[in-house]
Design a protein around this motif. Structure first.
Motif, short mmCIF file in Angstrom:
data_model
loop_
_atom_site.label_atom_id
_atom_site.label_comp_id
_atom_site.label_asym_id
_atom_site.label_seq_id
_atom_site.Cartn_x
_atom_site.Cartn_y
_atom_site.Cartn_z
N PHE A 71 0.90 -1.35 0.03
CA PHE A 71 0.01 0.03 0.10
C PHE A 71 0.85 1.45 -0.10
O PHE A 71 1.46 1.43 1.07
N VAL A 72 0.46 2.12 -0.95
CA VAL A 72 1.34 3.49 -1.13
C VAL A 72 0.34 4.56 -1.01
O VAL A 72 -0.24 4.48 -1.87
N ALA A 73 0.18 5.35 0.12
CA ALA A 73 -0.70 6.55 0.11
C ALA A 73 0.09 7.65 -0.52
O ALA A 73 1.04 8.01 -0.17
N TYR A 89 -0.42 -1.14 -4.54
CA TYR A 89 -1.85 -0.69 -4.67
C TYR A 89 -1.40 1.00 -4.27
O TYR A 89 -0.95 1.09 -3.19
N LEU A 90 -1.90 1.85 -5.26
CA LEU A 90 -1.52 3.26 -5.10
C LEU A 90 -2.95 4.01 -4.79
O LEU A 90 -3.91 4.14 -5.51
N ALA A 104 -0.65 1.86 -13.85
CA ALA A 104 -1.59 0.64 -13.80
C ALA A 104 -1.83 0.05 -15.45
O ALA A 104 -1.75 -1.12 -15.52
N LYS A 105 -1.91 1.04 -16.16
CA LYS A 105 -2.20 0.60 -17.51
C LYS A 105 -0.78 0.03 -18.19
O LYS A 105 -1.20 -1.21 -18.84
N VAL A 110 0.27 -3.62 -10.63
CA VAL A 110 -0.35 -2.26 -10.13
C VAL A 110 -1.80 -1.93 -10.18
O VAL A 110 -2.36 -2.34 -11.08
N GLN A 111 -2.38 -1.61 -9.19
CA GLN A 111 -3.66 -1.22 -8.92
C GLN A 111 -4.13 0.07 -8.38
O GLN A 111 -3.33 0.41 -7.38
N VAL A 112 -4.99 1.00 -8.95
CA VAL A 112 -4.87 2.27 -8.33
C VAL A 112 -6.49 2.39 -7.48
O VAL A 112 -7.46 1.70 -7.88
#
Length: 442
Positions: free
Chosen positions: A53-55, A82-83, A100-101, A107-109
């Motif tokens: 997790f990256v906030a 996860y951004l 993410a693309k 990677v997931q937003v």
């Protein structure tokens, strides 16, 4: 006036002596407690589904480099980033969507339902809510920031410890920063000392393990517990929700560990650790440390109190003594100058206190040498060299930063937070990431 300065000098000297005894106890206890690697930790072990997790709030300048660099370092398909981003932070949002693309499997937003900034805790809670809305969430969640250089070996450490622990913290060290500024390099000294000494002692005696905010791993079982108990994992409205979480984990009956796994690579101890650049500017560092002092000390006392076993109480005292002790070095320096310059005469002190004062001064000078040796050894372990002159040069810089930070924290507590009952808006510092992630271990 002279007698007042003498009494102040005596009082400060005694406080420094007491604090030094406390520090020396930790040094002696922690002597030699360094894990050289555990037999059941290896890079070939199976890694369960793990979410990093990256906030983020206004991290468009660094997020792309951080994600690309860490994906290159971590060739583990089970690890996914996860951004967390805000809908009104369009620059960071666009960077995250592009990542993410480009890396759909890694990677997931997560877009916050609220506009920013709220708080880091609220952002992370939103991420937990969205990711764990169903039962097929990842087995482990690791907290990181957008400036972190993630050690790929940490995931094997998390997987090994998660067999019988639910909260795992790995060491956090500054990347070598002597080329950046004296301010930035002070973090090398402080984190090396703390994470090779105090944290391993906490782990050894079973005391609470505070989260450093990065390099913190939690199991799905722990996450589910807090979500079911209060609807969120982290306490909202705090500036050091990570520290508070570490205390709450133990109080909830879960096992925590400080995983100081390391190996000797011939040039020094190679710790499995998270590394990052800390602020290089004076005001940026003061701002960051003000947040740490306010959150750990004032918010911590207000929201956590002092409850716990004797070791927890002891470490609460250590965590919070900076509210007083961070004031002492500059004051002591001024008073010693006054004494040496003849502005005050120690003979004017009450006769029965003179021996106590002289013993205290001698102990303080001895403790200063001990602290220098300990810090020198800690930095030698982490960075593979003994930087005697550098540590001496950085010491007064750190003292000044900590002095101003604790002053500002007191001001925040007394004038802005209504005695730690009013939430403080997410106060963040500008982040910097290295150009090359592939070769960085120190």
């Amino acid at each position: 006036m002279e007698i007042l300065l003498l009494w102040l000098l005596f009082f400060v000297s005694v406080l420094i002596t007491l604090s030094s005894i406390d520090d020396t106890f930790i040094d002696l206890f922690g002597l030699g407690i360094v894990r050289r690697g555990l037999p059941h930790v290896n890079e070939k072990m199976e890694i369960p589904p793990t979410a990093v997790f990256v906030a983020n709030w206004h991290e468009a300048d660094v997020l792309g480099k951080m994600v690309e660099g860490n994906l290159a370092r971590i060739p583990i398909p089970a690890v996914k980033l996860y951004l967390g981003v805000y809908p009104n932070d369009t620059d960071t949002l666009n960077v995250a969507l592009d990542l993410a693309k480009k890396h759909p499997d890694r990677v997931q937003v997560i877009i916050n339902s609220l506009p920013g900034p709220t708080s880091k805790g609220q952002m992370l809670n939103e991420m937990f809510r969205q990711v764990f809305r169903t039962d097929d969430g990842p087995e482990l969640v690791v907290l990181h920031d957008s400036e972190d250089v993630i050690d790929p070996r940490t995931f094997a450490v998390y997987a090994a410890y998660a067999k019988d622990h639910d909260f795992i913290q790995v060491p956090v060290f500054s990347l070598t920063s002597t080329h950046r500024s004296l301010v930035a390099a002070t973090y090398m000294d402080e984190f090396a000392e703390r994470h090779t000494r105090e944290m391993v002692v906490r782990d050894a005696v079973g005391a609470m393990i505070p989260s450093a905010g990065v390099g913190t791993c939690m199991t799905k079982r722990l996450i589910r517990h807090f979500v079911n108990e209060r609807g969120s994992v982290l306490m909202n409205g705090c500036v050091t929700e990570d520290y508070i979480l570490g205390v709450e984990v133990k109080r909830a009956g879960f096992r925590s560990a400080f995983a100081a796994v390391s190996a000797d690579d011939g040039s020094g101890i190679d710790f499995v650790a998270t590394r990052e650049y800390f602020p290089s500017g004076l005001m940026a560092s003061i701002k960051q440390k003000t947040r740490w002092v306010y959150g750990i000390c004032f918010e911590g006392m207000h929201k956590l109190g002092w409850a716990g076993d004797p070791w927890d109480f002891y470490f609460f005292l250590r965590d919070r003594k900076g509210l007083i002790t961070n004031f002492l070095p500059p004051i002591a320096f001024f008073l010693l100058v006054a004494l040496l310059a003849g502005w005050v005469d120690s003979a004017e002190m009450p006769e029965h206190l003179i021996p106590v004062f002289e013993i205290s001064i001698a102990l303080n000078l001895f403790a200063l040498v001990v602290r220098l040796v300990v810090r020198l050894a800690a930095c030698g372990q982490v960075y593979g060299k003994l930087d005697f002159l550098g540590i001496i040069e950085r010491w007064p810089v750190a003292a000044i930063v900590n002095f101003v930070a604790v002053f500002r924290a007191w001001r925040t507590y007394l004038t802005e937070s209504e005695f730690a009952t009013k939430p403080i808006v997410w106060s963040k510092t500008a982040h910097e990431v290295p150009d090359d992630f592939t070769t960085l271990n120190r």
